[in-house]
Scaffold this active site. Structure first.
Site, PDB file in Angstrom:
ATOM      1  CE1 TYR A 184      -2.918   3.155   0.923  1.00  0.00           C
ATOM      2  CE2 TYR A 184      -3.645   1.991   2.887  1.00  0.00           C
ATOM      3  CZ  TYR A 184      -3.734   3.072   2.040  1.00  0.00           C
ATOM      4  OH  TYR A 184      -4.628   4.077   2.320  1.00  0.00           O
TER       5      TYR A 184
ATOM      6  CE  LYS B 125      -5.954   2.648  -1.707  1.00  0.00           C
ATOM      7  NZ  LYS B 125      -6.325   3.465  -0.564  1.00  0.00           N
TER       8      LYS B 125
ATOM      9  CB  ILE C  29      -8.688   0.568  -2.749  1.00  0.00           C
ATOM     10  CG1 ILE C  29      -8.455  -0.920  -3.044  1.00  0.00           C
ATOM     11  CG2 ILE C  29      -9.067   0.769  -1.276  1.00  0.00           C
ATOM     12  CD1 ILE C  29      -7.311  -1.570  -2.275  1.00  0.00           C
TER      13      ILE C  29
END
Length: 296
Positions: A132, A160, A204
């Site tokens: 992330y 992400k 996301i």
């Protein structure tokens, strides 16, 4: 395979700043009804303001409420590898779809340090790990070559990207093309459709808290081959984002836009921004302009 939208779910708080689990579960149901998957304890979920025990209890509540209907990703990332592993093992036990690990914050990391951090966490659990990257908040950035190294780990399933730079997203997507088991999920809300069209596995989204049906609409349009509809929904999403984020810190604005639709979500924990009547009025104007007020 169908692409997926995850909403970086807000954590709802009571007046005394304790977590309001009932209200949080209601937000889960709202997103599931729209057709979105859930990420909890992320940037939009006030994860830096939550205690270790709260994150565990929150993940348990979200997984219970979802009841297997959609995927659940939970963020375990903390500055130290040691605590990140402790959290990841709890989420492993609870049974989530994947565990996101935000880059360490406050501690300046080398790329080698990041490889060690993510590999050690991925070694410690059975649940797939997503890297992330959000350098503006953590001051640490996963270079595309580092992502490429980590992609061959075996239990690192993707990344992400919340960097906001198209070039970085393109570089991560290039890694994904070479390594099909490594999925890229885009974070920037104005690039959802672009990312889907360029090989991302999905997105996301923080903004999806305020506009669940528009986010789901982009994915439904794309997945069904109705690109004109996906473009129409993306245009609404992008314009709303531009108007809303012009008013202040993005996660705080999302929470407020949601609060004005449903007061049960509460405010954020201090020292986050206090509610500002003038700002609320401007957010209210945006919600009215986009026809969100009056939808119930």
């Amino acid at each position: 395979m169908s692409k997926k939208a995850f909403v970086a779910l807000v954590t709802c708080f009571n007046e005394d700043e304790t977590i309001n689990y009932d209200a949080t579960r209601a937000q889960v149901r709202r997103q599931v009804a729209a057709g979105n998957n859930i990420m909890c304890a992320g940037t939009n979920g006030d994860f830096t303001a939550l205690t270790f025990e709260e994150k565990v209890k929150l993940a348990e509540a979200v997984v219970d409420e979802v009841g297997g209907k959609v995927d659940v990703i939970v963020n375990a990332g903390m500055p130290a590898t040691f605590e990140t592993i402790k959290l990841a093992k709890e989420f492993d036990r609870i049974g989530v779809t994947a565990i996101a690990v935000i880059t360490p914050f406050f501690i300046a990391c080398t790329q080698d340090g990041l490889v060690r951090h993510f590999s050690t966490v991925a070694d410690a659990v059975k649940t797939p790990i997503y890297l992330y990257d959000i350098p503006a908040r953590t001051q640490n950035h996963i270079e595309p070559e580092t992502a490429r190294k980590l992609a061959s780990h075996g239990n690192i399933a993707g990344i992400k990207d919340s960097g906001g730079a198209k070039e970085t997203l393109e570089a991560y997507l290039a890694v994904s093309r070479d390594m099909p088991a490594f999925d890229v999920y885009s974070g920037p809300d104005h690039l959802v459709l672009w990312a889907l069209q360029n090989g991302a596995a999905g997105c996301i989204s923080g903004l999806g808290n305020a506009l669940p049906d528009v986010l789901a609409g982009i994915l439904k349009g794309y997945n069904s081959g109705d690109i004109a509809e996906a473009e129409r929904q993306q245009a609404i999403f992008t314009a709303f984002r531009t108007d809303l984020y012009a008013l202040g810190f993005a996660p705080a604005m999302v929470k407020r836009a949601l609060y004005l639709q449903d007061a049960s979500v509460g405010a954020s924990r201090q020292p986050a921004l206090l509610p500002d009547p003038e700002q609320d009025a401007k957010i209210g104007e945006i919600l009215t302009r986009y026809g969100i007020f009056g939808k119930g």
